[in-house]
Design an enzyme around this catalytic site. Structure first.
Site, PDB file in Angstrom:
ATOM      1  N   ASP A 106       0.856  -1.173   0.000  1.00  0.00           N
ATOM      2  CA  ASP A 106       0.000   0.000   0.000  1.00  0.00           C
ATOM      3  C   ASP A 106       0.901   1.234   0.000  1.00  0.00           C
ATOM      4  O   ASP A 106       2.086   1.137   0.340  1.00  0.00           O
ATOM      5  CB  ASP A 106      -0.904  -0.040   1.240  1.00  0.00           C
ATOM      6  CG  ASP A 106      -1.761   1.204   1.352  1.00  0.00           C
ATOM      7  OD1 ASP A 106      -2.335   1.614   0.336  1.00  0.00           O
ATOM      8  OD2 ASP A 106      -1.832   1.770   2.463  1.00  0.00           O
ATOM      9  N   ASP A 146      -1.530  -0.966   6.055  1.00  0.00           N
ATOM     10  CA  ASP A 146      -1.753  -0.492   7.421  1.00  0.00           C
ATOM     11  C   ASP A 146      -3.187  -0.063   7.703  1.00  0.00           C
ATOM     12  O   ASP A 146      -3.520   0.284   8.824  1.00  0.00           O
ATOM     13  CB  ASP A 146      -0.827   0.693   7.721  1.00  0.00           C
ATOM     14  CG  ASP A 146      -1.281   1.977   7.028  1.00  0.00           C
ATOM     15  OD1 ASP A 146      -1.866   1.881   5.926  1.00  0.00           O
ATOM     16  OD2 ASP A 146      -1.075   3.055   7.601  1.00  0.00           O
ATOM     17  N   ASP A 150      -6.982  -2.290   3.641  1.00  0.00           N
ATOM     18  CA  ASP A 150      -6.012  -3.310   3.245  1.00  0.00           C
ATOM     19  C   ASP A 150      -6.349  -4.683   3.816  1.00  0.00           C
ATOM     20  O   ASP A 150      -5.753  -5.684   3.409  1.00  0.00           O
ATOM     21  CB  ASP A 150      -4.604  -2.917   3.718  1.00  0.00           C
ATOM     22  CG  ASP A 150      -4.126  -1.615   3.095  1.00  0.00           C
ATOM     23  OD1 ASP A 150      -4.337  -1.451   1.884  1.00  0.00           O
ATOM     24  OD2 ASP A 150      -3.573  -0.778   3.818  1.00  0.00           O
TER      25      ASP A 150
END
Length: 792
Positions: A480, A679, A683
């Site tokens: 990410d 995080d 996700d």
């Protein structure tokens, strides 16, 4: 009965059967045998109150004792044995588990019904006393070693002493070896019987049968030598093997002592983590005074002072003061982190030279340190996929060894040279003793325990053994952007002023207007203005236009701040700043336009800075052969800008949670082994779908709950460290398994006499016992090398 597994809660020693402990799996069978016993309050030995004649009545309670001597000690001073003891093996109600079979769990110490190993606390304690089994085996070994040596000397050199007849020498050997076998070796027989009763053959099955065979055969030969044919006689008597039985017991005890001491070191990492927390905190009262309180008394919301050089007591936020904090003990990062009002503090980290006042946010088991300890303990007790093979092999291996031992006895007895049955008994006992499935069973659990602890010290938390085994084989990493590659906190980059305005004036007006907004970009502008020492104006008629921006009035001037769509609504000509805004976006920033009284005043850029460690981590992963892919929910332009800065060729922007999970599945369908690092809540689906999910410790609880690996620092360098530890752990497991298989593959044939036709030599059962003990110790010692190795 065995002294090996007693507790020390003196209040529990009254004549009441111990409460049944909650077991799982086959441990329920084991509980039944202890349900009718109580603990001798003097020595801690388990006693059946219906069988022992030694009882005493005190203050309305009846107590049972293993011997008259224990009863006499109790009657002389009951308070001494009933008072609570300050040092306990584990907290009351602590769960114990088997290092080889973590599915076996019970309250309090004991032995595993599947393998016979001593159970260990799931979570070690700093206050725990010496392992009770280690203490018990040490006592048995020390008291009986002289008897074993005397029996051995008598068997080897007794025929030279003319004063001793053959019969007298045999009876002396019986008298000397009986305490060794029947007392010191009693725990071995208990475990052997339990293994047969539970239909789970293990090392104790072999040792129990081997020692019982050698000793029982010798006892019969001593008591009734006429029952044996002449072929069984040597040196004028039927051959006896009291020295073999006694020395095997002593050597097995020695091996267990060495193994237990080595195993205790595998929990050193958890104990080190537990030792990080301070014992006390300095709490500020409402009247301004201060008091030192135990850490357990700190409540959420308490204000605590952290003086220079002190450890932060619990997790919380800075409410006053400024300092730098060394977080290396939890994150592995050596550079102190600057802390000011509003910043997060992690319990057990070390304050620098400044004084801080914090507000407690997480205490007790909710702190980062407590959660780390729990994760490490959970990972250490989990089973690696590689262990399944070892378990299947060990079960059938024991049955095969029993068959080989029987074949050895019959083969030598029927077809061997004279005295053939003597050779048959010796070799069969040697086969039983040397074959140690314990080394096979310990091969992977010990490596997992040490690797988990070492990883935790490096700021990497594995949820289970499977993650440790899998991570090394990962060839694709999806990352990410926000909070993973970047800091996750937007920061002001620059302000570009239109003709007639200064950059600082554009920033001041925009920050004044945005002070009423809760958007992260607004917070970045306000923080930047204050950092520049700009005085913000009061805003009237503030209005937020969702997805567009904000409007308001400062004095007689009307202001609007937002995207190009908001400017179009207000009829503002962007002039040449539209191209400048697009250039800023190409560079990874978010651009906002400021208009005053319907005329463009400037454009402001806010960007989420890339973490300083990201570039080096991406390069290290790429050098290790890992393909790195970025998947971000941000716009395509911004995502590609960050990708270019870090050298990531494959970038997916505007990715929704389901898009990230689908990307994981698509890569897996191509045969890739995929890890996902993120995080945020968005996700979580991809983290769960990946072969290994990696959560940033600075992210959300949902992300961490969905991942198999957590990086405490939230730094991608942790993945590099984690892969290195994973590779070292798997290599260590393979070494242990290879050694265990090779040891048994060579040891059993040699013990059976395979080398006799070539060398004329046979393997003594005593040497077999020493080799068996050292095999387990060597496996544990090899695993401990993981902790001693230089951290990645």
């Amino acid at each position: 009965m065995s002294h090996a597994h007693h507790g020390h809660d003196r209040h529990a020693h009254a004549l009441k059967p111990d409460a049944p402990a909650p077991h799982s799996c086959c441990a329920n069978k084991h509980a039944a045998s202890d349900a009718a016993t109580v603990l001798d309050p003097v020595c801690g030995m388990r006693v059946d109150p219906t069988r022992t004649p030694h009882h005493s009545h005190h203050q309305g309670e009846d107590y049972a004792f293993c011997s008259a001597r224990c009863r006499e000690k109790f009657i002389a001073d009951p308070p001494r044995y009933l008072a609570p003891q300050p040092a306990v093996a584990a907290p009351e109600g602590a769960i114990y588990t088997c290092p080889m079979h973590p599915e076996v769990r019970q309250v309090g110490p004991g032995t595993c019904p599947l393998c016979g190993m001593a159970l260990e606390p799931e979570l070690p304690s700093l206050e725990e006393a010496e392992n009770p089994e280690l203490r018990d085996f040490g006592r048995r070994f020390a008291w009986t070693l002289p008897l074993s040596l005397a029996t051995l000397a008598l068997a080897m050199f007794g025929h030279r002493w003319n004063a001793l007849s053959v019969e007298l020498r045999t009876w002396l050997e019986l008298a000397l070896s009986a305490p060794v076998v029947l007392w010191a070796g009693w725990p071995f027989f208990e475990r052997a019987v339990a293994s047969i009763r539970n239909r789970s053959p293990n090392m104790w099955t072999l040792i129990g049968i081997g020692v019982a065979s050698a000793f029982g055969y010798s006892v019969v030969a001593t008591l009734a030598p006429d029952l044996f044919p002449a072929s069984f006689r040597e040196h004028g008597r039927v051959g006896v093997y009291f020295e073999a039985a006694a020395v095997i017991v002593s050597l097995t005890l020695l091996g267990q002592l060495l193994e237990l001491r080595a195993r205790s070191k595998t929990s050193a990492a958890i104990k080190q983590l537990l030792g990080l927390a301070p014992a006390h905190a300095r709490r500020l009262r409402d009247d301004g005074s201060e008091e030192d309180v135990a850490l357990s008394e700190v409540q959420v919301g308490d204000r605590l002072r952290v003086r220079p050089g002190e450890k932060v007591p619990v997790d919380g936020d800075v409410v006053d003061g400024r300092s730098s904090v060394d977080e290396s003990m939890l994150t592995g990062e050596p550079v102190p982190v600057s802390k000011q009002i509003g910043d997060r503090l992690i319990g057990a980290t070390l304050n620098g030279s400044g004084s801080l006042v914090m507000r407690a946010a997480r205490v007790g088991s909710d702190t980062v340190l407590a959660q780390i300890v729990q994760l490490v303990a959970q990972a250490q007790r989990s089973r690696a996929p590689m262990q399944r093979l070892a378990d299947r092999v060990a079960f059938w291996f024991v049955l095969a060894v029993l068959a080989v031992a029987l074949a050895t006895l019959l083969g030598w007895g029927l077809f061997g040279p004279e005295p053939s049955w003597t050779y048959g008994v010796l070799n069969a006992v040697a086969v039983l003793i040397i074959a140690c499935p314990c080394a096979l069973g310990l091969a992977t659990p010990m490596s997992i325990m040490v690797a988990s602890g070492r990883a935790a010290q490096a700021g990497v938390l594995f949820r289970d053994a499977e993650a440790i085994e899998r991570l090394r084989s990962i060839d694709t990493l999806i990352v990410d952007k926000t909070g993973t590659l970047t800091q996750g906190r937007p920061a002001f980059r620059e302000a570009v002023a239109a003709p007639g305005y200064e950059a600082d004036e554009v920033l001041r007006l925009a920050a004044s207007l945005d002070r009423g907004s809760e958007h992260p970009l607004a917070a970045a502008l306000v923080a930047a203005a204050r950092g520049h020492g700009l005085v913000l104006d009061h805003v009237q008629d503030f209005d937020s236009a969702t997805g567009l921006g904000v409007r308001g009035r400062i004095g007689q001037r009307s202001l609007s701040l937002g995207n190009a769509a908001l400017m179009a609504q207000d009829g503002v000509d962007l002039q040449g700043l539209a191209e400048r805004a697009e250039a800023l976006r190409q560079d990874g920033a978010s651009a906002m336009f400021l208009a005053v009284d319907g005329r463009i005043a400037g454009v402001l850029a806010v960007a989420d800075p890339i973490k300083a460690s990201s570039a080096a981590a991406i390069e290290a992963l790429r050098a290790a052969g890992v393909r790195v892919v970025m998947a971000s929910g941000d716009g395509e332009t911004t995502a590609r800008a960050v990708g270019r800065a870090l050298g990531i060729a494959e970038v997916h922007g505007e990715a929704r949670p389901q898009d990230k999970a689908e990307l994981v599945r698509r890569l897996q369908a191509q045969g890739r082994r995929v890890a996902m690092a993120g995080d945020g809540i968005n996700d979580a689906p991809a983290l769960a779908a990946a072969d290994v999910g990696i959560a940033m410790g600075t992210g959300t609880d949902v992300a961490m709950a969905s991942a198999q690996v957590t990086l405490v620092k939230g730094d991608l360098n942790g993945i590099v460290r984690a892969r290195s530890i994973s590779a070292a752990a798997v290599a260590n497991m393979k070494q242990n398994l290879a050694f265990a298989f090779l040891y048994n593959a060579l040891g059993v044939p040699i013990a059976a006499g395979a080398l006799y036709p070539l060398t004329g030599a046979l393997l003594s059962p005593m040497i077999a016992a020493l080799a068996m003990s050292l095999s387990s110790v060597s496996v544990v010692a090899n695993a401990l090398r993981l902790g001693a190795a230089r951290k990645a």
